[in-house]
Design an enzyme around this catalytic site. Structure first.
Site, PDB file in Angstrom:
ATOM      1  CD  GLU A  90      -2.479   1.833   0.470  1.00  0.00           C
ATOM      2  OE1 GLU A  90      -2.488   3.069   0.293  1.00  0.00           O
ATOM      3  OE2 GLU A  90      -3.150   1.038  -0.221  1.00  0.00           O
ATOM      4  CD  GLN A  91      -0.212   5.642  -3.723  1.00  0.00           C
ATOM      5  OE1 GLN A  91       0.780   5.792  -4.426  1.00  0.00           O
ATOM      6  NE2 GLN A  91      -1.385   6.171  -4.011  1.00  0.00           N
ATOM      7  CE1 TYR A 127     -24.937   4.867   2.661  1.00  0.00           C
ATOM      8  CE2 TYR A 127     -25.820   6.112   0.794  1.00  0.00           C
ATOM      9  CZ  TYR A 127     -24.765   5.464   1.423  1.00  0.00           C
ATOM     10  OH  TYR A 127     -23.533   5.431   0.802  1.00  0.00           O
ATOM     11  CG  ASP A 169     -12.862   1.981  -8.624  1.00  0.00           C
ATOM     12  OD1 ASP A 169     -13.866   1.361  -9.024  1.00  0.00           O
ATOM     13  OD2 ASP A 169     -12.917   2.901  -7.797  1.00  0.00           O
ATOM     14  NE  ARG A 212     -15.464   4.428   0.136  1.00  0.00           N
ATOM     15  CZ  ARG A 212     -15.520   3.623  -0.937  1.00  0.00           C
ATOM     16  NH1 ARG A 212     -14.586   2.733  -1.144  1.00  0.00           N
ATOM     17  NH2 ARG A 212     -16.517   3.729  -1.790  1.00  0.00           N
TER      18      ARG A 212
END
Length: 392
Positions: free
Chosen positions: A32-33, A216, A298, A106
């Site tokens: 992970e960067q 929501y 993505d 998230r």
């Protein structure tokens, strides 16, 4: 012999891939960067297609503990708050598809994936590692970082998002991400800080001219996630998913909206924004995998958020990747990755295309808006339910 798989990117897709690959018996190095593993952003909607796969990774109970469990989806007009359609969620989704509909922050989703990854001896996590070099041979893949660290494995999974550094290694990488002319604003507000009339355990959607908005619950229902997506000039750095913005900027982009929606916009204490990009829907399997390199999420198929499936498709990819590599050795790996891509690209392309189509329908004006509203009022549940998506 277990494979050694490198995963570029420690977000939702990368960690889900690591867990699925470890479950298939392989060793995984996640690179992970960012300086620390974490997530920015706000809410994520997870349909039964996504929650079913999280359950298959052993994360169903952990998800239920941090998510909100919405009862109903309501669709209304942004101009006058008139009711257009609704869809039962809650127990109805569980009965229909064998898995629930959940809304989650998230960061909470990422945290439960990270906790699970840290609990797997086969998974090693590396942070502050910006990839600058990737080399592939007939039987291995290697990558190096800006600070001279290096790893070698049997395969490389690119889970490094829209601006992927892994994707260009595919022969059919395609063009750069396309700016869509749409901007998203997001904010969170504590339900306890709201008047009782605004508190909700439902998903609420308003459709308007060149915009739509969603409200929501997330984090066990303690917070409301408020999102507005509008056809407005981009603000700030296109690669910044966390741009500072204001209510004034949002209201200039949206224009006049009904009081019910405005009450939520005013209640949000701070707004962030990001510029939406996508790519054309996938056209073949070669855009998801080639030889010893594969893409998930993505990095392979960025999509507009108008079907609420960005995270869902990344999770689907991850589980499909683990399934494809089950009992696979180094020699059979390229064929297994090709089978993974063949199994995934059409579905992802369908979701990408439908998300683009929804952008037109949700933001319609004139005769198209009149036809849409009539169809919603007449066939609401049939239009909102997605058996092809949720049941797969």
């Amino acid at each position: 012999m277990p494979l050694q798989v490198l995963v570029a990117g420690g977000g939702i897709g990368g960690l889900a891939s690591a867990l699925a690959l470890a479950q298939a018996g392989h060793r995984v190095e996640v690179v992970e960067q960012s300086a620390e593993f974490g997530e920015i952003g706000a809410g994520v909607q997870l349909g039964p297609n996504a929650t079913r796969r999280l359950q298959s990774l052993g994360l169903g109970e952990a998800l239920d503990a941090v998510a909100a469990h919405p009862d109903t989806l309501h669709v209304r007009s942004a101009s006058d708050d008139g009711a257009l359609a609704q869809l039962a969620l809650g127990s109805a989704m569980q009965r229909r598809y064998g898995a629930p509909y959940r809304c989650v922050h998230r960061a909470d989703l990422h945290a439960l994936l990270l906790t699970a990854a840290r609990g797997r001896a086969q998974i090693t996590l590396h942070s502050a590692a910006r990839i600058v070099q990737i080399e592939a041979s007939d039987d291995a893949v290697a990558m190096g970082t800006a600070d001279a660290r290096a790893w070698e494995g049997d395969a490389l999974v690119g889970a490094d998002g829209l601006w992927s550094v892994v994707r260009p290694r595919l022969e059919d990488a395609g063009a750069a991400p396309r700016p869509t002319g749409h901007t998203a604003w997001r904010g969170l507000v504590a339900q306890a800080a709201l008047p009782s009339a605004l508190r909700s355990n439902d998903v609420r959607v308003w459709l308007g001219h060149r915009l739509h908005a969603l409200v929501y619950p997330v984090r066990r229902g303690e917070l409301l996630n408020v999102v507005v997506l509008a056809e407005a000039a981009p603000a700030g750095d296109a690669r910044d998913w966390n741009q500072a913005t204001s209510l004034d900027a949002l209201q200039r982009a949206t224009g006049a909206c009904c009081t019910a929606l405005q009450d939520y916009l005013v209640a949000v204490p701070a707004w962030r924004a990001w510029t939406l990009h996508d790519r054309a829907p996938l056209s073949d399997a070669a855009q998801m995998a080639h030889e010893r390199i594969a893409l998930v999420g993505d990095a392979a198929h960025p999509m507009l958020p108008y079907l609420a499936q960005g995270a869902g498709m990344a999770i689907e990819d991850a589980v499909a990747l683990g399934d494809a590599l089950h009992a696979v050795d180094n020699r059979a790996l390229p064929d297994a990755l090709r089978h993974y891509a063949e199994a995934r690209w059409r579905r992802n392309a369908q979701v990408q295309a439908k998300a683009r189509r929804n952008a037109t329908i949700f933001h319609a004006a004139g005769p198209l808006r009149v036809a849409r509203d009539l169809a919603m009022r007449t066939l609401g549940t049939r239009l909102l339910d997605q058996p092809w998506l949720y049941g797969a």
